[in-house]
Design an enzyme around this catalytic site. Structure first.
Site, PDB file in Angstrom:
ATOM      1  N   SER A 123       0.797  -1.216   0.000  1.00  0.00           N
ATOM      2  CA  SER A 123       0.000   0.000   0.000  1.00  0.00           C
ATOM      3  C   SER A 123       0.836   1.275   0.000  1.00  0.00           C
ATOM      4  O   SER A 123       1.636   1.490  -0.892  1.00  0.00           O
ATOM      5  CB  SER A 123      -0.948  -0.042   1.199  1.00  0.00           C
ATOM      6  OG  SER A 123      -1.818   1.044   1.140  1.00  0.00           O
ATOM      7  N   HIS A 124       0.665   2.090   1.034  1.00  0.00           N
ATOM      8  CA  HIS A 124       1.325   3.392   1.105  1.00  0.00           C
ATOM      9  C   HIS A 124       2.741   3.293   1.656  1.00  0.00           C
ATOM     10  O   HIS A 124       3.408   4.311   1.792  1.00  0.00           O
ATOM     11  CB  HIS A 124       0.493   4.319   1.995  1.00  0.00           C
ATOM     12  CG  HIS A 124       0.286   3.730   3.359  1.00  0.00           C
ATOM     13  ND1 HIS A 124      -0.544   2.668   3.577  1.00  0.00           N
ATOM     14  CD2 HIS A 124       0.835   4.022   4.553  1.00  0.00           C
ATOM     15  CE1 HIS A 124      -0.510   2.335   4.848  1.00  0.00           C
ATOM     16  NE2 HIS A 124       0.323   3.146   5.471  1.00  0.00           N
ATOM     17  N   LYS A 136      -2.140  -9.882   0.287  1.00  0.00           N
ATOM     18  CA  LYS A 136      -3.386 -10.150   1.000  1.00  0.00           C
ATOM     19  C   LYS A 136      -4.356 -10.868   0.067  1.00  0.00           C
ATOM     20  O   LYS A 136      -4.204 -10.827  -1.157  1.00  0.00           O
ATOM     21  CB  LYS A 136      -4.005  -8.878   1.567  1.00  0.00           C
ATOM     22  CG  LYS A 136      -4.589  -7.938   0.535  1.00  0.00           C
ATOM     23  CD  LYS A 136      -5.350  -6.809   1.236  1.00  0.00           C
ATOM     24  CE  LYS A 136      -5.943  -5.880   0.197  1.00  0.00           C
ATOM     25  NZ  LYS A 136      -6.744  -4.818   0.760  1.00  0.00           N
ATOM     26  N   ASP A 287      -2.062   6.653  -3.582  1.00  0.00           N
ATOM     27  CA  ASP A 287      -0.963   5.965  -2.907  1.00  0.00           C
ATOM     28  C   ASP A 287      -0.429   4.807  -3.765  1.00  0.00           C
ATOM     29  O   ASP A 287      -0.779   4.674  -4.934  1.00  0.00           O
ATOM     30  CB  ASP A 287      -1.412   5.456  -1.528  1.00  0.00           C
ATOM     31  CG  ASP A 287      -2.343   4.271  -1.618  1.00  0.00           C
ATOM     32  OD1 ASP A 287      -3.052   4.140  -2.642  1.00  0.00           O
ATOM     33  OD2 ASP A 287      -2.369   3.452  -0.681  1.00  0.00           O
ATOM     34  N   ASP A 289      -0.917   1.577  -4.084  1.00  0.00           N
ATOM     35  CA  ASP A 289      -1.824   0.651  -4.784  1.00  0.00           C
ATOM     36  C   ASP A 289      -3.107   1.335  -5.241  1.00  0.00           C
ATOM     37  O   ASP A 289      -4.080   0.674  -5.608  1.00  0.00           O
ATOM     38  CB  ASP A 289      -2.134  -0.571  -3.914  1.00  0.00           C
ATOM     39  CG  ASP A 289      -2.748  -0.214  -2.574  1.00  0.00           C
ATOM     40  OD1 ASP A 289      -2.572   0.934  -2.114  1.00  0.00           O
ATOM     41  OD2 ASP A 289      -3.414  -1.072  -1.973  1.00  0.00           O
ATOM     42  N   ASP A 291      -5.508   2.917  -3.820  1.00  0.00           N
ATOM     43  CA  ASP A 291      -6.802   2.883  -3.129  1.00  0.00           C
ATOM     44  C   ASP A 291      -7.010   4.113  -2.241  1.00  0.00           C
ATOM     45  O   ASP A 291      -8.126   4.403  -1.831  1.00  0.00           O
ATOM     46  CB  ASP A 291      -7.017   1.573  -2.343  1.00  0.00           C
ATOM     47  CG  ASP A 291      -5.957   1.323  -1.284  1.00  0.00           C
ATOM     48  OD1 ASP A 291      -5.009   2.128  -1.165  1.00  0.00           O
ATOM     49  OD2 ASP A 291      -6.076   0.292  -0.584  1.00  0.00           O
ATOM     50  N   ARG A 292      -5.926   4.846  -1.957  1.00  0.00           N
ATOM     51  CA  ARG A 292      -6.085   6.071  -1.163  1.00  0.00           C
ATOM     52  C   ARG A 292      -6.093   7.294  -2.059  1.00  0.00           C
ATOM     53  O   ARG A 292      -5.566   7.242  -3.184  1.00  0.00           O
ATOM     54  CB  ARG A 292      -4.921   6.217  -0.181  1.00  0.00           C
ATOM     55  CG  ARG A 292      -4.859   5.123   0.852  1.00  0.00           C
ATOM     56  CD  ARG A 292      -3.761   5.417   1.851  1.00  0.00           C
ATOM     57  NE  ARG A 292      -3.736   4.380   2.876  1.00  0.00           N
ATOM     58  CZ  ARG A 292      -3.242   4.540   4.086  1.00  0.00           C
ATOM     59  NH1 ARG A 292      -2.709   5.700   4.434  1.00  0.00           N
ATOM     60  NH2 ARG A 292      -3.264   3.560   4.972  1.00  0.00           N
ATOM     61  N   GLU A 373     -12.431   6.753   5.560  1.00  0.00           N
ATOM     62  CA  GLU A 373     -11.520   6.696   6.693  1.00  0.00           C
ATOM     63  C   GLU A 373     -10.640   7.930   6.699  1.00  0.00           C
ATOM     64  O   GLU A 373     -10.331   8.489   5.637  1.00  0.00           O
ATOM     65  CB  GLU A 373     -10.608   5.481   6.574  1.00  0.00           C
ATOM     66  CG  GLU A 373     -11.345   4.169   6.605  1.00  0.00           C
ATOM     67  CD  GLU A 373     -10.373   3.012   6.619  1.00  0.00           C
ATOM     68  OE1 GLU A 373     -10.311   2.332   7.641  1.00  0.00           O
ATOM     69  OE2 GLU A 373      -9.668   2.803   5.628  1.00  0.00           O
ATOM     70  N   LYS A 386     -11.311   0.592  -0.806  1.00  0.00           N
ATOM     71  CA  LYS A 386     -11.343   2.024  -1.031  1.00  0.00           C
ATOM     72  C   LYS A 386     -10.751   2.277  -2.415  1.00  0.00           C
ATOM     73  O   LYS A 386     -10.053   1.414  -2.951  1.00  0.00           O
ATOM     74  CB  LYS A 386     -10.595   2.777   0.066  1.00  0.00           C
ATOM     75  CG  LYS A 386      -9.189   2.290   0.369  1.00  0.00           C
ATOM     76  CD  LYS A 386      -8.709   2.950   1.647  1.00  0.00           C
ATOM     77  CE  LYS A 386      -7.282   2.562   1.980  1.00  0.00           C
ATOM     78  NZ  LYS A 386      -7.180   1.318   2.716  1.00  0.00           N
TER      79      LYS A 386
END
Ligand code: G16
Length: 553
Positions: A123-124, A136, A287, A289, A291-292, A373, A386
């Site tokens: 991720s980030h 995951k 980010d 991946d 998703d943010r 979030e 997300k």
């Protein structure tokens, strides 16, 4: 097919955290480390009987596979394919070059009714040989596996002694089309296509095309991560935004040294561009991946909690949500700005523990449409993750539909609902034992904090957040220490579940200011009392030696 015995030290499992297994690349590169985790996952998915016999639930099934392109992604893809081929998987849908953003994995699983999918991403977190890697599993609803499954995988990693993997040669993951690995079919798919179909369904692409034709300007910083190809294909190629609208658009194995976490500190280049006199109309970042998201107007940064509140208030302006929302959800540390909107609109508003997986049941049960979030994540029922680019398209659409700027939309919102001043202070790389002791001590002092007076405020709630899932009744405890005051202000303490170095203490600070004349204060000033109080009750400085947070956003 080859059977390999595992070295006894290889226990790659991790107790279910917020997001799968995340470790340093060097840890993942240990012989059989990734293999141990993936074999454990496949065993659990196939069904491990009480006598140890492995079932065949995966046989004949399709899995989706892809990642954010960080260092080790390509090697991990080949290893996972070999394990899948030897464990009875019939077909793998693989993103070209091993690339799929996290929301795209979710979209492909759902759109093609796959059994599940594997996401390769930390991720980030930073990438590169010295950075982080992660893996995951997402289930058939497209969302992160629930705790029952992740706990079972963890347990399996602790007892596994052998893995089975194909000894077939590596396959070409760069060329679209279908090939075989032993009995398993591998279809290399366009990483963007399925996702773009979902976006076209939700947003008015003709209206967005018109905006760019009339000269609307925008800067999207993909931070050299996986969002680049998606943003370029949709914003530039399809919607006609000028070339160069998306910057840092090529996914690099080390993200070009950037920390792909879209907040004002890490995305400082975007912020600098948005503060200039010739700033574009709209700025955004994603980010690692994708998703943010972070949303920025001219000289104006939108807090993620406010973003969720505004999306909720204006959702009917977007074609995909014109019938209205079923309800909304936010994670506990996210500000209560959305609660006020939900109340005014008569919508259910759920407060869940941190972790996107907690939204899954609510979305599946049709209880909520939007979720968000504080950690720069917003999303909806269109996938079960997300979704960074979705959020950017949402905000772009809001500007198109209202003809108003980001800043004017947010200021109007504050005038209507008041402003929820908000900040998160992160204390990074604390020795785990120190962080654990700090939290344990806080928990012990909770009864004494109840009813305590701090200046003009009284503590009305001092507890450790616990959640009972309204859909399946499962309980999650110890999800963060909360101090809630009589004026609605909150101070929350929790340890991050996504770090890979020591522990990160997160302190979340919030207060509500109804008076529009008070809406221009710097957040850190406005929250100064609460910041001091957090240190007073938790002894952060005294225990960690850190006089200030590593990052304040
Ligand atoms: C993950 C989860 C998010 C959660 C975040 C919390 O984000 O998917 O739902 O908000 O972790 O992180 P922490 O435990 O560090 O506060 P991501 O983007 O890292 O997958």
């Amino acid at each position: 097919m080859a059977i390999q015995n595992l070295p006894t030290h290889v226990f790659s499992g991790q107790r279910p955290g917020t997001s799968g297994l995340r470790k340093k690349v060097t840890v993942f590169m240990q012989p059989m480390y990734l293999e141990n985790f993936v074999q454990a996952l496949f065993d659990v998915l196939n069904g491990v009987a009480a006598d140890g016999q492995i079932g065949t639930a995966l046989h004949g099934q399709t899995l989706v596979l892809g990642g954010d392109g960080r260092f080790h992604n390509r090697t991990a893809v080949q290893t996972i394919l070999k394990l899948a081929a030897a464990n009875g998987v019939q077909r793998v849908l693989l993103g070209q070059g091993g690339i799929l953003s996290t929301p795209a994995v979710s979209a492909v699983i759902r759109g093609r009714q796959a059994f599940g999918g594997i996401v390769l991403s930390a991720s980030h977190n930073p990438g590169g040989p010295d950075g982080d890697f992660g893996i995951k599993y997402n289930a058939s609803n497209g969302g992160p596996a629930n705790e029952t499954l992740t706990e079972a995988v963890y347990a399996r990693t602790q007892t596994l002694t052998q893995v089975v993997l194909s000894d077939a040669p590596d396959i070409d993951i760069n060329t679209l089309g279908t090939c075989q690995m032993e009995q398993m079919q591998v279809e290399v798919i366009d990483p963007v296509a399925d996702y773009a179909v979902v976006m076209r369904r939700l947003f008015d692409f003709d209206m967005l095309r018109g905006m760019f034709k009339r000269g609307f300007t925008m800067r999207v910083d993909a931070m050299n991560a996986v969002g680049g190809p998606y943003a370029k294909a949709i914003l530039e190629d399809e919607l006609g935004a000028p070339a160069g609208t998306v910057v840092n658009a090529t996914p690099l194995e080390d993200f070009g040294g950037l920390h792909p976490d879209p907040n004002p500190v890490n995305a400082e280049d975007l912020i600098a561009h948005m503060m200039r006199a010739d700033a574009p109309d709209f700025g955004a970042a994603m980010d690692g991946d994708a998703d943010r998201n972070m949303v920025v107007g001219r000289n104006f940064v939108v807090s993620p909690s406010d973003s969720l509140a505004l999306m909720t208030a204006h959702a009917r302006l977007i074609p995909g949500y014109k019938e209205g929302l079923l309800g909304v959800a936010r994670s506990m540390p996210t500000s209560a700005a959305v609660d006020r909107v939900a109340k005014a609109m008569g919508l259910d508003c759920f407060e869940t523990p941190t972790g996107w997986k907690f939204f899954g049941n609510l979305l599946d049960a049709g209880r909520v449409t939007l979720c968000g979030e504080e950690s720069y994540g917003t999303g909806s029922s269109h996938v079960r993750e997300k979704d960074g680019l979705w959020a950017i398209l949402f905000w772009l659409s809001l500007q198109g539909a209202t003809g108003r700027s980001v800043e004017s939309l947010v200021r109007e919102h504050w005038r209507t609902y008041g402003r929820n001043y908000y900040s998160r202070h992160d204390y990074e790389a604390i020795p785990t034992s120190v962080a654990d002791a700090l939290m344990a001590n806080l928990r012990e002092t909770l009864p004494a904090l109840q009813g305590q007076v701090f200046g003009s405020r009284i503590v009305t709630v001092a507890d450790d957040f616990a959640y009972t899932d309204p859909v399946d009744g499962s309980a999650s405890v110890k999800q963060g220490v909360r101090l809630i005051f009589d004026d609605g202000a909150r101070v929350i303490f929790r340890l991050s579940g996504t770090g890979t170095e020591g522990a990160t203490l997160r302190v979340y600070l919030e207060l509500h200011e109804p008076d529009a004349a008070q809406h221009d204060r710097p957040a850190q000033d406005k929250l100064a009392d609460l910041i001091a109080l957090a240190d007073q009750v938790a002894g952060i400085h005294a225990r960690t030696g850190m006089a200030a947070p590593s990052v304040a956003t």
